[in-house]
Design a protein around this motif. Structure first.
Motif, short mmCIF file in Angstrom:
data_model
loop_
_atom_site.label_atom_id
_atom_site.label_comp_id
_atom_site.label_asym_id
_atom_site.label_seq_id
_atom_site.Cartn_x
_atom_site.Cartn_y
_atom_site.Cartn_z
N VAL A 39 0.83 -1.21 0.00
CA VAL A 39 0.00 0.00 0.00
C VAL A 39 0.86 1.25 0.00
CG1 VAL A 39 -1.72 1.31 1.30
CG2 VAL A 39 -1.93 -1.17 1.13
N CYS A 40 1.99 1.21 0.73
CA CYS A 40 2.88 2.38 0.75
C CYS A 40 3.55 2.61 -0.61
CB CYS A 40 3.96 2.19 1.81
SG CYS A 40 3.35 2.25 3.51
N VAL A 41 3.87 1.53 -1.32
CA VAL A 41 4.56 1.65 -2.60
C VAL A 41 3.61 2.10 -3.71
CG1 VAL A 41 5.70 0.32 -4.43
CG2 VAL A 41 6.38 0.01 -2.04
N ASN A 42 2.42 1.54 -3.75
CA ASN A 42 1.47 1.82 -4.83
C ASN A 42 0.46 2.86 -4.38
OD1 ASN A 42 -0.33 1.82 -6.96
ND2 ASN A 42 -0.25 -0.39 -7.24
N ARG A 43 0.58 4.09 -4.89
CA ARG A 43 -0.32 5.16 -4.48
C ARG A 43 -1.75 4.91 -4.91
NH1 ARG A 43 3.14 10.76 -5.67
NH2 ARG A 43 4.87 10.28 -4.20
N ALA A 44 -1.94 4.11 -5.94
CA ALA A 44 -3.29 3.82 -6.41
C ALA A 44 -4.10 3.03 -5.38
CB ALA A 44 -3.23 3.03 -7.72
N LEU A 45 -3.42 2.45 -4.41
CA LEU A 45 -4.11 1.65 -3.39
C LEU A 45 -4.48 2.47 -2.16
CD1 LEU A 45 -1.88 -1.56 -3.49
CD2 LEU A 45 -4.09 -1.21 -4.58
N ARG A 46 -4.10 3.73 -2.13
CA ARG A 46 -4.34 4.53 -0.93
C ARG A 46 -5.71 5.17 -0.96
NH1 ARG A 46 1.53 7.63 -0.84
NH2 ARG A 46 2.81 5.75 -1.09
N ASP A 47 -6.75 4.36 -0.89
CA ASP A 47 -8.10 4.86 -0.78
C ASP A 47 -8.71 4.40 0.53
OD1 ASP A 47 -8.66 2.20 -1.17
OD2 ASP A 47 -9.38 2.43 -3.21
N THR A 48 -9.99 4.69 0.73
CA THR A 48 -10.63 4.39 2.01
C THR A 48 -10.68 2.90 2.30
OG1 THR A 48 -12.78 4.48 0.91
CG2 THR A 48 -12.01 6.49 1.97
N THR A 49 -10.92 2.09 1.28
CA THR A 49 -10.99 0.65 1.50
C THR A 49 -9.68 0.11 2.02
OG1 THR A 49 -12.61 0.41 -0.28
CG2 THR A 49 -11.44 -1.58 0.40
N PHE A 50 -8.58 0.51 1.41
CA PHE A 50 -7.29 0.00 1.82
C PHE A 50 -6.81 0.61 3.14
CE2 PHE A 50 -7.44 -0.83 -2.74
CZ PHE A 50 -7.16 -2.18 -2.73
N CYS A 51 -7.44 1.71 3.54
CA CYS A 51 -7.18 2.24 4.88
C CYS A 51 -7.62 1.23 5.93
CB CYS A 51 -7.93 3.56 5.05
SG CYS A 51 -7.82 4.26 6.72
N PHE A 52 -8.79 0.62 5.72
CA PHE A 52 -9.27 -0.41 6.65
C PHE A 52 -8.42 -1.68 6.56
CE2 PHE A 52 -13.34 1.93 5.74
CZ PHE A 52 -13.42 2.54 6.99
N ILE A 53 -7.98 -2.02 5.35
CA ILE A 53 -7.15 -3.21 5.18
C ILE A 53 -5.81 -3.03 5.89
CG2 ILE A 53 -5.89 -4.58 3.47
CD1 ILE A 53 -8.23 -4.30 1.60
N VAL A 54 -5.23 -1.83 5.81
CA VAL A 54 -3.98 -1.56 6.52
C VAL A 54 -4.19 -1.64 8.03
CG1 VAL A 54 -2.26 0.22 7.03
CG2 VAL A 54 -2.91 -0.25 4.66
N SER A 55 -5.32 -1.13 8.51
CA SER A 55 -5.63 -1.23 9.93
C SER A 55 -5.69 -2.69 10.37
CB SER A 55 -6.96 -0.54 10.24
OG SER A 55 -7.34 -0.73 11.59
N LEU A 56 -6.33 -3.51 9.55
CA LEU A 56 -6.39 -4.94 9.84
C LEU A 56 -4.99 -5.55 9.82
CD1 LEU A 56 -7.88 -7.63 10.23
CD2 LEU A 56 -8.20 -7.72 7.75
N ALA A 57 -4.19 -5.14 8.86
CA ALA A 57 -2.83 -5.68 8.76
C ALA A 57 -2.00 -5.29 9.98
CB ALA A 57 -2.16 -5.18 7.49
N VAL A 58 -2.15 -4.06 10.45
CA VAL A 58 -1.41 -3.62 11.64
C VAL A 58 -1.84 -4.44 12.86
CG1 VAL A 58 -1.08 -1.69 13.25
CG2 VAL A 58 -1.00 -1.29 10.78
N ALA A 59 -3.15 -4.67 12.99
CA ALA A 59 -3.64 -5.49 14.10
C ALA A 59 -3.07 -6.90 14.02
CB ALA A 59 -5.17 -5.53 14.08
N ASP A 60 -2.99 -7.44 12.82
CA ASP A 60 -2.47 -8.80 12.66
C ASP A 60 -0.96 -8.86 12.86
OD1 ASP A 60 -4.98 -9.84 12.22
OD2 ASP A 60 -4.89 -9.62 10.05
N ILE A 61 -0.26 -7.78 12.53
CA ILE A 61 1.17 -7.71 12.84
C ILE A 61 1.36 -7.73 14.35
CG2 ILE A 61 3.21 -6.21 12.80
CD1 ILE A 61 2.27 -5.27 10.02
N ALA A 62 0.51 -6.98 15.05
CA ALA A 62 0.57 -6.96 16.52
C ALA A 62 0.27 -8.34 17.11
CB ALA A 62 -0.39 -5.92 17.08
#
Length: 323
Positions: free
Chosen positions: A39-62
């Motif tokens: 998501v950080c590399v591809n700017r096309a992915l930085r929308d609201t949907t992927f904001c939630f996906i990143v949140s999920l990813a951060v939780a799963d990293i934790a």
């Protein structure tokens, strides 16, 4: 179960449990770090949907970095103060709860995208998505820290200066069953099932209408149908991974004369943790834009090959063929 010389059967089970949990932690951290990196590399992915996906990813990293190591430590049983052990146990609940709420946020986001496609971009703004992510984490902290304010087993250990730290020693089972399971697992799961069922219904109805009208403009709903199938898989995996441990908690609480084997609890625990390792595959790696960017990152960082100059030029085409 046979064991090695000098290793007791229980210690052998503990070693197997620790090995499995370590493998799950590594897979969870690696997979979800890749999600954030893509998501950080591809700017096309930085929308609201992927904001939630990143949140999920951060939780799963934790989950991989904190929850699983803490679960291993607590399972070993060490002498400590009551509230120290209780706080460590609450951390497990906070982080795993944030993962569940992130899944629910993604389900709501996909529902709105299908139900109100024209008004979606004006209602689900980037700012509101960030607020929703913050609310998920705030709710996770509030619900996970409830035992710290009194709903715990302190009365049973009031005369002890230290205890052998164990999750069930400090955590009250009525909290785990009534509040955590019925309130914060069953309810979100039921809501997700209802949302995904409605997503399928709306998509099928729209596709049938367009088929009757022989209209060619059905690419949007075809794409959403493909994603909805992935979401149905997520609900199934979520239920399969999380229900066993909670069902065993219910058995322990409602049937006190029925003792659940320790190895069964181990299986239930790592099944709940493995959900964090599965989420990147279901949510991220099934999306074409993720796959393309991930392959480019792999070529550049792991195979020592230069990135092909197609990332920017291919983004418009990828946006048209999102899945």
């Amino acid at each position: 179960m046979s064991s090695s010389p000098g290793i007791k059967p229980r210690e052998h089970v503990d070693l197997v449990y620790i090995s499995i949990e370590t493998a799950i932690a590594l897979a969870s951290v690696l997979g979800n770090v890749l999600v954030v990196l893509v998501v950080c590399v591809n700017r096309a992915l930085r929308d609201t949907t992927f904001c939630f996906i990143v949140s999920l990813a951060v939780a799963d990293i934790a989950v991989g970095i904190l929850v699983i190591p803490l679960a291993i430590i607590i399972s070993m049983g060490f002498n400590t103060q009551f509230y120290t052990c209780l706080f460590l146990s609450c951390l497990l609940l906070i982080i795993t709860q944030s993962s569940i709420l992130s899944l629910l946020a993604i389900a709501i986001d996909r529902y709105l995208r299908v139900k109100i496609p024209i008004r979606y971009s004006t209602i689900v703004t980037e700012r509101r998505a960030y607020v929703a992510v913050c609310l998920c984490w705030i709710l996770s902290f509030l619900t996970g820290l409830v035992p710290m304010i009194g709903w715990n087993n302190r009365d049973a250990h009031r005369n002890s200066s230290s205890i052998i730290c164990n999750f069930t020693t400090v955590m009250r089972m009525d909290y785990m069953v009534y509040f955590n399971f019925f309130g914060w697992v069953v309810v979100p799961l039921s809501v997700m099932i209802a949302l995904y069922a409605e997503i399928f219904r709306v998509i099928r109805r729209q596709l049938n209408r367009r088929a009757e009208a022989t209209c060619d403009g059905d690419r949007y709903y075809q794409k959403e149908l493909k994603l909805a199938k992935s979401l149905a898989l997520v609900v199934f995996l979520f239920a399969v991974c999380w229900l066993p441990i909670h069902i065993m908690n219910c058995i322990t609480f409602f049937r006190r004369d029925c003792k659940v084997p320790k190895i069964a609890f181990y299986v239930g625990i790592f099944m709940s943790h493995v959900n964090s390792a599965l989420n990147p595959m279901v949510y991220a790696f099934r999306i074409k834009r993720f796959r393309v960017t991930l392959l480019q990152i792999t070529r550049r960082c792991m195979l020592c090959k230069p990135t092909e100059p197609t990332l920017r030029s291919s983004i418009p085409a990828l946006e048209k063929t999102d899945m």
